[in-house]
Design a protein around this motif. Structure first.
Motif, short mmCIF file in Angstrom:
data_model
loop_
_atom_site.label_atom_id
_atom_site.label_comp_id
_atom_site.label_asym_id
_atom_site.label_seq_id
_atom_site.Cartn_x
_atom_site.Cartn_y
_atom_site.Cartn_z
N HIS B 323 -7.19 -13.49 -11.92
CA HIS B 323 -8.16 -12.39 -11.78
C HIS B 323 -9.29 -12.82 -10.85
N MET B 324 -9.82 -13.90 -10.88
CA MET B 324 -11.04 -14.15 -10.02
C MET B 324 -10.44 -14.32 -8.45
N GLN B 325 -9.33 -14.78 -8.36
CA GLN B 325 -8.76 -14.68 -6.93
C GLN B 325 -8.64 -13.82 -6.33
N ALA B 326 -7.90 -12.68 -7.21
CA ALA B 326 -7.57 -11.33 -6.89
C ALA B 326 -8.91 -10.47 -6.38
N LEU B 327 -9.91 -10.81 -7.39
CA LEU B 327 -11.06 -10.13 -7.08
C LEU B 327 -11.99 -10.58 -5.96
N PHE B 328 -11.78 -11.92 -5.86
CA PHE B 328 -12.77 -12.32 -4.52
C PHE B 328 -11.81 -12.59 -3.08
N HIS B 329 -10.75 -12.64 -3.25
CA HIS B 329 -9.84 -12.67 -2.08
C HIS B 329 -9.52 -11.30 -1.56
N HIS B 330 -9.47 -10.40 -2.56
CA HIS B 330 -8.80 -8.99 -1.95
C HIS B 330 -9.87 -7.72 -2.37
N LYS B 331 -10.14 -7.69 -3.64
CA LYS B 331 -10.92 -6.63 -4.20
C LYS B 331 -12.30 -6.41 -3.45
N ILE B 332 -13.11 -7.65 -3.65
CA ILE B 332 -14.44 -7.32 -3.01
C ILE B 332 -14.66 -7.18 -1.73
N PRO B 333 -13.66 -8.14 -0.88
CA PRO B 333 -13.71 -7.89 0.70
C PRO B 333 -13.46 -6.53 1.05
N GLU B 334 -12.44 -5.93 0.21
CA GLU B 334 -12.11 -4.54 0.58
C GLU B 334 -13.30 -3.52 0.22
N ALA B 335 -13.63 -3.77 -0.66
CA ALA B 335 -14.95 -2.75 -1.20
C ALA B 335 -16.18 -3.14 -0.30
N GLY B 336 -16.04 -4.40 0.31
CA GLY B 336 -17.54 -4.62 1.04
C GLY B 336 -17.99 -3.60 1.82
N PRO B 337 -17.45 -2.73 2.74
CA PRO B 337 -18.15 -1.74 3.47
C PRO B 337 -18.88 -0.92 2.70
N GLY B 338 -17.99 -0.37 1.33
CA GLY B 338 -18.75 0.54 0.48
C GLY B 338 -19.87 -0.14 0.01
N ILE B 339 -19.86 -1.33 -0.59
CA ILE B 339 -20.92 -2.04 -1.24
C ILE B 339 -22.18 -2.08 -0.24
N LEU B 340 -21.77 -2.59 1.00
CA LEU B 340 -22.72 -2.55 2.12
C LEU B 340 -23.60 -1.26 2.23
N THR B 341 -22.94 -0.47 2.48
CA THR B 341 -23.30 0.97 2.69
C THR B 341 -24.25 1.42 1.58
#
Lengths: 271, 427
Positions: B323-341
């Motif tokens: 779960h952690m790997q899926a989260l940190f390798h994929h979900k958070i990087p993909e949400a990155g632009p949205g989070i940063l904005t």
């Protein structure tokens, strides 16, 4: 009901199973989403080194059943699976089984090709990396090449492994995803309507690939296309409203179904 | 072709439907035009009254620096130079410039041409950099800031009745003489951007308020970003679904709508009363703004996480990722632009927040720029708030200019957020 593991296999990591024994034994498998029961006690044996197709109308539970084998239903909140599922004689729902280890042995290909937004190389290398499959420097390269060759994609991408996986065509993406699944050396490949977003030519390539892969893998494929099921599979299970209505050799299912509901579905009267 | 029996009715219905759509469109267009007119008018009025601040006049004045009249020591130290009073020097220089002025009252009018504190500062700064001038005791020509009224008078085309009233006839004659000589010059007003606040409008700048805002926003970001991200990820990914998390969720949504001044009260109690931190410090301001930004930050981060396609996450999981790997390798990087904005936008919002800062003591006049996070400081919106209290035209202009600077900064932040999002989402 089988309560005890079969004597032949002793470890969940034992990968040697005699061809004649079923890869999976399912007994009274039920699945629930919250309080809704979507699988009503499935009993079935899935043979190794062959293709088993799961057909049925939308919402019949065939995809849910497919996700029973790699415990992907665990990732859905409120989803619950009961009953007994054995892989090589080992209960895969026992407490000793770590789903992430199980999923390294039971690969999955989804309906929509979904490469990671990384290079082609990194897509294939992702699984081996997280499982630490490559011991020396060049081994990862070997695994990537081998997997891409197995997925019949190597010749098309060998000169551009650094390009993003998403730059490939739909059909190529789906083969890339298969290569990605193969790279972690699974024994089983689950395919959830793998051809539903592909054009006929890409579909033909995919089916050819499935035909090659079944020499080494146990393949389960959910498909909406009865013609596809007839073309690629040895065995077919027909699901209707959460029940496995009929299961048998593909030939028999399509030419001489026993159940009236199966007959209605394959002749196009329902579904 | 025969028409259906009720075609007449059908056509009537169609007409009324079309009319409805047309009306709706018209109203929508009207609202857009109204909104942009109001916004445009606001911007225009800000620019028209604020643009004057971006340049300023100075008078080239010949000043004689005599060591003996300025310092008692033979060799004055930097300390002495800083402490000395140069007003007399300026006055003498002005008198030398217009030697015919004799009466005390007229002299006062003459001195009012320049900003005496600003002029003193100019001399002070020159001396601390060029000490040798003292021993040579020669004359130098220094640009001296003119006084506020003179600056106003010059800017408004020697016109505006209101401005003209602040100038005596004699003063206007002097100014015209100086203009003719070419001694009055307009130049870009660096002082406004870098100088601290001052009681004299012509010397006041947003420098220290800007620095205070920068410090506060930095603190707010450093505190709010990790906490908000952590809370959002936990709530979205790991928290069990039960009554407790439901209550937490409702409260976060409600907190986002709490009036800013209440956050100021909370900060006052939490950081000043309990924490014993100093009043008006950028550190406290940052902490209060972080508190305020948290709910929005959590909400936008969760929304960004929820937008990530489950397929990619499922793919990673199906490859045996935890779960952690899926989260940190994929979900958070993909949400990155949205989070940063979301983060940048909430920081931009915090940049313009005044109410909570007022409550933690950021209302006092602070002239020196903060040298540490616990120094008393001001912030841009506070500076605007303080300046806006003055009815004097020079202050009105400065208020408008400060608002413009704040607007430009917020626009820049929004632009950065927009660029990041469109850049990263194209991948």
């Amino acid at each position: 009901m089988i309560d005890q593991p079969a004597p032949l296999a002793t470890s969940p990591f034992n990968t040697s199973s005699p061809a004649r024994l079923p890869k999976f034994r399912c007994r009274n498998v039920q699945a629930y989403y919250g309080k809704t029961r979507v699988l009503h006690g499935i009993d079935v044996d899935i043979p190794d080194q062959s293709v088993t197709a799961l057909i049925g109308p939308s919402g019949c539970g065939k995809s849910t059943f497919l996700r029973v084998f790699n415990r992907m239903n665990d990732t859905i909140p409120n989803a619950r699976v009961t009953g007994h599922v054995e892989m090589d004689g080992i209960d895969i729902y026992s407490d000793q089984i770590d789903p992430t280890v199980l999923r390294a042995r039971v690969g999955m290909v989804f309906q929509k090709p979904n490469p990671f937004p990384k290079s082609i190389y990194d897509n294939v290398a992702y699984g081996p990396r997280i499982h630490g499959l490559a011991d020396y420097a060049g081994e990862l390269d070997d695994i990537v090449e081998h997997s891409l060759r197995r997925a019949a994609l190597w010749d098309e991408v060998k000169d551009r492994l650094g390009e993003p996986g998403t730059s490939l065509s739909n059909g190529q993406q789906q083969r890339l995803v298969i290569a990605r699944a193969i790279a972690i050396r699974p024994e089983v490949i689950l395919m959830d309507e793998p051809a539903s977003s592909l054009d006929p030519i890409a579909t033909a390539r995919l089916e050819q690939l499935i035909d090659e892969l079944k020499q080494n893998y146990c393949i389960l494929i959910v498909t909406h296309s009865m013609a596809q099921a007839a073309r690629v599979s040895e065995h077919t299970g027909f699901f209707y409203q959460g029940a496995l209505v009929e299961y048998g050799e593909t030939n028999q299912i399509f030419t001489n179904p026993v159940d009236q509901r199966t007959q209605d579905y394959i002749t196009g009267r329902t579904g | 072709m025969t028409e259906p029996k009720d075609s007449h009715k059908a056509r009537a219905i169609l007409r009324s439907r079309k009319r409805g759509e047309w009306m709706f469109r018209l109203m929508g267009l009207g609202s857009v035009i109204l909104a942009s007119t109001i916004l445009g008018w606001l911007l225009l009025s800000l620019i028209s009254s604020g643009h004057n601040v971006f340049y300023q006049h100075s008078l080239d004045l010949k000043i004689t620096l005599d060591r003996q009249s300025l310092f008692s020591q033979e060799v004055p130290s930097q300390q002495d130079i800083r402490a000395a009073d140069y007003r007399a020097v300026i006055k003498t220089a002005l008198e030398a410039r217009f030697p015919r002025v004799q009466e005390t009252d007229t002299k006062k009018e003459l001195y009012a041409l320049v900003s005496l504190p600003g002029a003193s500062n100019a001399v002070r700064q020159y001396l601390s950099e060029n000490m040798q001038t003292l021993s040579e005791s020669r004359s130098i020509i220094l640009p001296i800031p003119v006084s506020g009224p003179v600056d106003q008078y010059l800017k408004h085309d020697e016109g505006g009745v209101r401005v003209r009233q602040t100038m005596s006839a004699q003063q206007r004659i002097w100014i015209n003489a100086l203009i003719e000589k070419g001694d009055l010059k307009a130049h870009f007003n660096m002082r406004f951007f870098f100088a601290p606040d001052s009681p004299n409008a012509e010397l006041a700048g947003i420098g220290s308020a800007f620095l205070g805002s920068l410090m506060a926003i930095l603190i707010a970001y450093l505190v709010a970003a990790p906490i908000g991200l952590g809370a959002a990820i936990y709530l979205e990914e790991f928290a069990p679904k039960n009554r407790f998390t439901d209550i937490v969720e409702i409260n976060i949504n409600n907190l986002a709508a709490v009036p800013p001044i209440l956050f100021g009260l909370l900060g006052l109690f939490l950081f000043l009363e309990l924490g014993g931190l100093p009043r008006a410090a950028p550190l406290v301001a940052g902490l209060v703004l972080a508190l305020m930004a948290l709910p929005t930050l959590i909400i936008t981060t969760r929304a960004a996480l929820r937008q990530v396609s489950q397929h990619r996450v499922d793919s990673a999981l199906s490859l045996g990722a935890s779960h952690m790997q899926a989260l940190f390798h994929h979900k958070i990087p993909e949400a990155g632009p949205g989070i940063l904005t979301g983060t940048i936008l909430s920081m931009a919002q915090m940049l313009g927040e005044a109410a909570p800062l007022l409550l933690i003591g950021m209302v006092a006049y602070v002239s020196a720029p903060p040298s540490s996070l616990t120094d008393a400081a001001s912030a841009l919106p506070i500076q605007i708030f303080l300046w806006a209290e003055n009815a004097d035209h020079a202050w009105v202009e400065r208020t408008a200019a400060a608002i413009l600077v704040l607007l430009v900064m917020m626009t820049l932040l929004n632009l950065i957020a927009f660029i990041i999002r469109s850049r990263l989402e194209r991948k």
